[in-house]
Enzyme design. Sequence first.
Site, PDB file in Angstrom:
ATOM      1  CB  CYS A   2      -0.940   0.116   1.132  1.00  0.00           C
ATOM      2  SG  CYS A   2      -2.183  -1.288   1.277  1.00  0.00           S
ATOM      3  NE  ARG A  27       4.718   1.904   0.133  1.00  0.00           N
ATOM      4  CZ  ARG A  27       5.737   1.750   0.954  1.00  0.00           C
ATOM      5  NH1 ARG A  27       6.670   1.958   0.549  1.00  0.00           N
ATOM      6  NH2 ARG A  27       5.391   1.228   2.048  1.00  0.00           N
ATOM      7  CD1 TRP A  74       0.135  -6.391  -3.098  1.00  0.00           C
ATOM      8  CD2 TRP A  74       0.183  -6.773  -0.801  1.00  0.00           C
ATOM      9  NE1 TRP A  74       0.531  -7.583  -3.095  1.00  0.00           N
ATOM     10  CE2 TRP A  74       0.464  -7.910  -1.652  1.00  0.00           C
ATOM     11  CE3 TRP A  74      -0.132  -6.885   0.540  1.00  0.00           C
ATOM     12  CZ2 TRP A  74       0.742  -9.149  -0.772  1.00  0.00           C
ATOM     13  CZ3 TRP A  74       0.035  -8.014   1.145  1.00  0.00           C
ATOM     14  CH2 TRP A  74       0.755  -9.200   0.526  1.00  0.00           C
ATOM     15  CG  ASN A 100       1.523   0.667   4.375  1.00  0.00           C
ATOM     16  OD1 ASN A 100       1.228  -0.481   4.138  1.00  0.00           O
ATOM     17  ND2 ASN A 100       2.736   1.130   4.193  1.00  0.00           N
ATOM     18  N   GLY A 101      -0.764  -1.108   6.389  1.00  0.00           N
ATOM     19  CA  GLY A 101      -0.479  -1.800   7.580  1.00  0.00           C
ATOM     20  C   GLY A 101      -1.507  -2.706   7.945  1.00  0.00           C
ATOM     21  CD  GLU A 478      17.471 -12.802  -6.308  1.00  0.00           C
ATOM     22  OE1 GLU A 478      16.965 -13.347  -5.267  1.00  0.00           O
ATOM     23  OE2 GLU A 478      17.199 -11.653  -6.476  1.00  0.00           O
ATOM     24  CE  LYS A 482      14.586 -11.086  -8.483  1.00  0.00           C
ATOM     25  NZ  LYS A 482      15.149 -10.210  -7.421  1.00  0.00           N
ATOM     26  CD  GLU A 485      10.317 -10.866  -7.746  1.00  0.00           C
ATOM     27  OE1 GLU A 485      11.270 -11.091  -7.780  1.00  0.00           O
ATOM     28  OE2 GLU A 485       9.790  -9.949  -6.690  1.00  0.00           O
ATOM     29  CG  HIS A 501      19.784 -36.795  -3.304  1.00  0.00           C
ATOM     30  ND1 HIS A 501      20.089 -38.310  -3.148  1.00  0.00           N
ATOM     31  CD2 HIS A 501      20.960 -36.067  -3.598  1.00  0.00           C
ATOM     32  CE1 HIS A 501      21.525 -38.301  -2.748  1.00  0.00           C
ATOM     33  NE2 HIS A 501      22.087 -36.938  -3.025  1.00  0.00           N
ATOM     34  CE  LYS A 597      11.626  -2.349  -4.374  1.00  0.00           C
ATOM     35  NZ  LYS A 597      12.230  -3.302  -5.017  1.00  0.00           N
TER      36      LYS A 597
HETATM   37  C1  F6R Z   1      12.300 -10.048  -5.049  1.00  0.00           C
HETATM   38  C2  F6R Z   1      12.208  -9.218  -3.955  1.00  0.00           C
HETATM   39  C3  F6R Z   1      11.794  -9.405  -2.520  1.00  0.00           C
HETATM   40  C4  F6R Z   1      12.485  -8.524  -1.285  1.00  0.00           C
HETATM   41  C5  F6R Z   1      12.083  -8.902   0.060  1.00  0.00           C
HETATM   42  C6  F6R Z   1      12.818  -8.089   1.033  1.00  0.00           C
HETATM   43  O1  F6R Z   1      12.783  -9.616  -6.097  1.00  0.00           O
HETATM   44  O2  F6R Z   1      12.158  -8.010  -3.909  1.00  0.00           O
HETATM   45  O3  F6R Z   1      12.116 -10.730  -2.393  1.00  0.00           O
HETATM   46  O4  F6R Z   1      13.902  -8.740  -1.560  1.00  0.00           O
HETATM   47  O5  F6R Z   1      10.597  -8.756  -0.063  1.00  0.00           O
HETATM   48  O6  F6R Z   1      12.494  -6.610   0.958  1.00  0.00           O
HETATM   49  P1  F6R Z   1      13.547  -5.879   1.495  1.00  0.00           P
HETATM   50  O7  F6R Z   1      14.949  -5.905   0.855  1.00  0.00           O
HETATM   51  O8  F6R Z   1      13.089  -4.499   1.289  1.00  0.00           O
HETATM   52  O9  F6R Z   1      13.612  -5.975   2.979  1.00  0.00           O
END
Ligand code: F6R
Length: 602
Positions: A2, A27, A74, A100-101, A478, A482, A485, A501, A597
């Site tokens: 949010c 967000r 969100w 937000n929260g 990672e 990615k 995602e 395995h 994010k």
């Molecule tokens: C994936 C991604 C998330 C963040 C995670 C932690 O591309 O961006 O997995 O890495 O939500 O976020 P921060 O680094 O802001 O604590």
Amino acid sequence: MCGIIAYIGNKPVMPILIQGLQRLEYRGYDSAGIALVEEGELTIIKTKGSVDSLSDLLRESKHQAVYGIGHTRWATHGVPSDTNAHPHASCDNKLTLVHNGIIENYKELREQLISEGHKFISETDTEIVVHTIEKYYQGNLEEAVIKGIQDLQGAYALALISAQEEKIVLVRKQSPLIIGVGEGECYAASDIPALLPYTKKVVILEEGDIAILRKDNFQVINSEGKEKRVEVIETTWDAHLAEKSGYPHFMLKEIYEQPTVLKDTLRERVSEDQLLLDEADLGDLIPNLRKVYFGACGTAYHATLVGKLYLETLCDLEAETEVASEFRYRDVPWVKPAVGIIVSQSGETADTLGVLSRLKELSYPVIGITNVIGSSVSRESDRTIYTRAGPEISVASTKAYTSQMLVLLLLALSWSKKRNKLNYEKERYYIKELKELPFKAQQVLDKSELFLEIARELKEVKHLFYLGRLQDYYTALEGALKMKEISYLHAEAYAGGELKHGPLALIENNTPVIAFLSNKSIAPKMLSNFEEVRSRGGKIYLFTTLDIKESSFRIVKLPDSDMLVSPILNGLVLQLLAYYTARECGASIDKPRNLAKSVTVE
Ligand code: F6R
């Protein structure tokens, strides 16, 4: 999780709110809304869908209001819908707010408020907040807020307005909120980039702060109503850093910024003959340190896996890392002397902050590695090391990840020196490697055509594997994250030796296996693992710093680099692969479905 925006001044508020929401859309983007007051009348306009849908709704609008609040959502409580979208209003339609929260005791409060005659129309936890404030409102918004928030449990950043008072009231508890200070105007937003086109002067609200914004001034008070002195800081971030600048997506722009970001992260920390990371200097503690506890989530967690390897290899120091949502609730043998290292791009991730507070409760010194000045991680840690990546807008983390690993490498090297494990020759060797890193990063970017070609093949499949050993396994983790995602392809990462395995059962004709190999000592083992894949029909795409000759694989030779530096370069590789595959699949790259994010809820 949010985004909140607010403005009070002399300019028409609507375009400011809409542009602010567009900047905050990473967000949350399932619904959006604004509220404004004009001639004592409160108007709320909100809709399910993106900020663009809201903007379309407002196209014919003639509102000239000069203050208001906005929100992009969100969903946590209640599906995305017009009704559940923020802002939410009081029964008499005189008060409204955005949030937000998460309000944890919303069920009890809702029942209580219903029994007192309040009527609810949404399924959200947020709606109870506005009714709670309404209950206490007697003509002064901040007074009602001071009383109302005492009933709330949970996390909240709130922006509130009343039809009867020309002001905006803000509250911050466990969710970020920033004031932007202009000439004869004030702004508020969930983060700094949303404010950059208007002002670089910001006040970062602290836990429990309540702020009252008026046209010409603002005031910050505590929960007892006592005025607090706050510092107005000037951010060094530029507005263009939060714009796409000709790139089709923020993600691509942020990937391409990495040579500069790496250079910036090294600035003043690596000279011709010295490595200096003053922020990590914990004096006499370092030589005697027995353990490091990391706290991080998602991509940042993958950076800590590499960080753990750095500390073990360079400092002979034990380190423990686990995703923060698990680690915060686990009981482990707590060793001393030890240090906590918290890694977070946003500095606001709820689970990561949970680990931070636990480590503080156990009296460990904590170093925060974050990208955001004034974030909760930077405020609550004893020391902060900034990653200097600049604003990261794309939901998928890219430049923050590589700069986190670089900071962790600098930290491990500087501690290695303190623990007498880094002699002069070795230090010179790493200085040379580090100085070459931004150029090598550019060389990886220059291969973008190759990644696009591979992406065109990958888009045809539903499942793929990522493979590596040691540091390359962390890259694989990672890489798979990615890919899932942003392209929505199902990707799984395995350590090279683990395939047989179980997962080998899924390898069939043309199943793609993306492999990383940057460690000579385990190359023969990896090559055997590739054979296991190939003999079941799997197709190997190998990204390596080594000179491997094998005509049955697709091999992409990466710039030669030290084994410990290679995860940083591999970061760019996996990002470009995911980006181009997502683009070929036609996915929504900067705003992947169901994600946001800055995850400020547990
Ligand atoms: C994936 C991604 C998330 C963040 C995670 C932690 O591309 O961006 O997995 O890495 O939500 O976020 P921060 O680094 O802001 O604590």
